[in-house]
Design a protein around this motif. Structure first.
Motif, short mmCIF file in Angstrom:
data_model
loop_
_atom_site.label_atom_id
_atom_site.label_comp_id
_atom_site.label_asym_id
_atom_site.label_seq_id
_atom_site.Cartn_x
_atom_site.Cartn_y
_atom_site.Cartn_z
N VAL A 235 94.53 -39.04 -51.64
CA VAL A 235 95.65 -39.47 -50.79
C VAL A 235 95.21 -40.70 -50.01
O VAL A 235 94.16 -40.69 -49.36
CB VAL A 235 96.07 -38.35 -49.82
CG1 VAL A 235 97.19 -38.86 -48.90
CG2 VAL A 235 96.50 -37.11 -50.56
N LEU A 319 97.45 -39.06 -55.69
CA LEU A 319 98.62 -38.28 -55.27
C LEU A 319 99.67 -39.12 -54.56
O LEU A 319 100.84 -38.74 -54.51
CB LEU A 319 98.19 -37.13 -54.36
CG LEU A 319 97.28 -36.07 -55.01
CD1 LEU A 319 96.88 -35.02 -53.98
CD2 LEU A 319 97.96 -35.42 -56.21
N VAL A 354 103.68 -36.40 -51.79
CA VAL A 354 102.27 -36.10 -52.05
C VAL A 354 102.06 -34.61 -52.23
O VAL A 354 101.35 -34.16 -53.16
CB VAL A 354 101.39 -36.63 -50.89
CG1 VAL A 354 99.98 -36.04 -50.95
CG2 VAL A 354 101.31 -38.14 -50.92
#
Length: 367
Positions: A235, A319, A354
């Motif tokens: 992320v 993500l 996400v």
């Protein structure tokens, strides 16, 4: 021990003949001299651990265990952990959130649980509950004063992490999210060893876009690969500042405030592009139209291509990116979910996207 098992216990930067972190000789063997991990390995538990079976039994009712990691501090890892837990609970799942950042526990603040205490029952330590289906455990609940420094060496930190895993009664739980400190040191080696007998779905690795963070996060991903922890995805946090245009102030070359003129021009441009004519009348209409316009600018210079490039280079999933957002910061300060009354929040939809990808990755790893 097989070659594969040994390689999964060799930390990043270890010498060629590293005995492995679980070896009785870890941290003391001749090959350990000069290794940057020597002190951590010497203080970590070694050999067969009789508590591993108790940990596995305690965690058996939990369907999914997800670690949240980062090689760098200050990237928003705990913020992501807190909002992930809120989002999972909002979907009707039973969620546990474990804070193993012993020296910097921030989850009690981010979950609105400051001042709460741990209670014990016949079943073990009881988590502190934010809501009926979201429980939290942290050393922050054990400190008489939240400003007290936790000045502990590795063995004592490792002992508390083991006690959290062995003694906290989560009950039937869909997800246990484990928020870790930055780095690849004592706590990380210990959590990998302690969870060896449990079903760990994998790790989410959080970074910011700039190379000074990416460099350390690459080490974290290599740590996961060497210790056998699947990387569910990366992320990129703080990917840019994205805010409603009306939240900005604008100044001319001489420092004069030209906010009203800029917002009026932007509102007129937006109305023209949507075929709405010349816009509304008066400052109120202009402000209303400008509030629907979002502005974004990079904050960190991603000289190496950011997290997406790094993930592609290292063969792990990306993500998504989450922008800097005042609403997310306020949610953390106030101990609540950013998804509540998320109108005007640029981070809430990005976080949801996400989390959707993360849940898909977890489901895929189980099949």
């Amino acid at each position: 021990m097989s070659t594969q098992e040994r390689s999964s216990e060799v930390p990043e930067g270890a010498p060629e003949h590293c005995p492995g972190t679980a070896s009785e000789a870890a941290g003391t063997a001749e090959a350990c001299q000069g290794c940057p991990n020597q002190a951590a390995c010497a203080s970590a538990p070694k050999g067969p651990d009789p508590d591993l079976a108790a940990i596995a039994a305690r965690l058996a009712p939990i369907k999914h265990i997800v670690l949240v990691l980062s090689g760098k501090g200050g990237v928003g890892k705990s913020t992501f952990s807190a909002q992930l837990a809120f989002a999972l609970a909002a979907r009707g799942l039973e969620v546990g959130l474990l804070d193993i950042d012993i020296c910097g526990p921030s989850l009690p603040k981010m979950l609105g649980l400051e001042g709460e205490e741990i209670h014990q029952s016949g079943a073990g330590w009881s988590p502190v509950y934010v809501q009926e289906n979201l429980g939290v455990m942290s050393i922050g609940f054990m400190l008489p004063n939240p400003d007290d420094a936790v000045i502990w060496r590795g063995p004592r930190k490792n002992g508390l992490i083991k006690q959290f895993l062995k003694d906290v009664h989560w009950g039937q739980c869909d997800y246990l999210v484990i928020d870790s400190p930055p780095g690849t040191s004592d706590e990380h080696i210990s959590i990998v060893q302690f969870l060896k007998a449990a079903r760990v779905d994998g790790a989410v690795v959080v970074t910011t876009p700039q190379e000074v963070s990416i460099i350390d996060v690459r080490k974290e991903i290599n740590f996961c690969k060497k210790t056998g922890i699947p990387v569910l995805g990366v992320v990129e946090n703080m990917s840019g500042l994205r805010q409603p245009l009306s939240s900005f102030k604008f100044y001319g070359p001489s420092g004069e405030d030209i906010t009203a003129a800029v917002l009026a021009a932007a509102a007129a441009a937006a109305a023209g592009s949507s075929g709405g004519g010349g816009g509304g009348s008066g400052d109120g209409a202009t402000a209303g139209q400008a509030s629907s316009i979002t502005a974004e600018t990079p904050v960190f210079h991603a000289s190496g291509g950011g997290a997406a490039r790094m993930a592609a280079d290292m063969g792990v999933p990306f993500l998504g990116a989450v922008p800097l957002d005042g609403a997310l910061s306020r949610a953390g300060e106030e101990g609540r979910s950013v998804f509540e009354a998320a109108a005007g929040s640029s981070s809430a939809p990005a976080l949801q996207a996400v989390i959707d990808k993360l849940l898909a990755a977890v489901d895929s790893s189980c099949n």
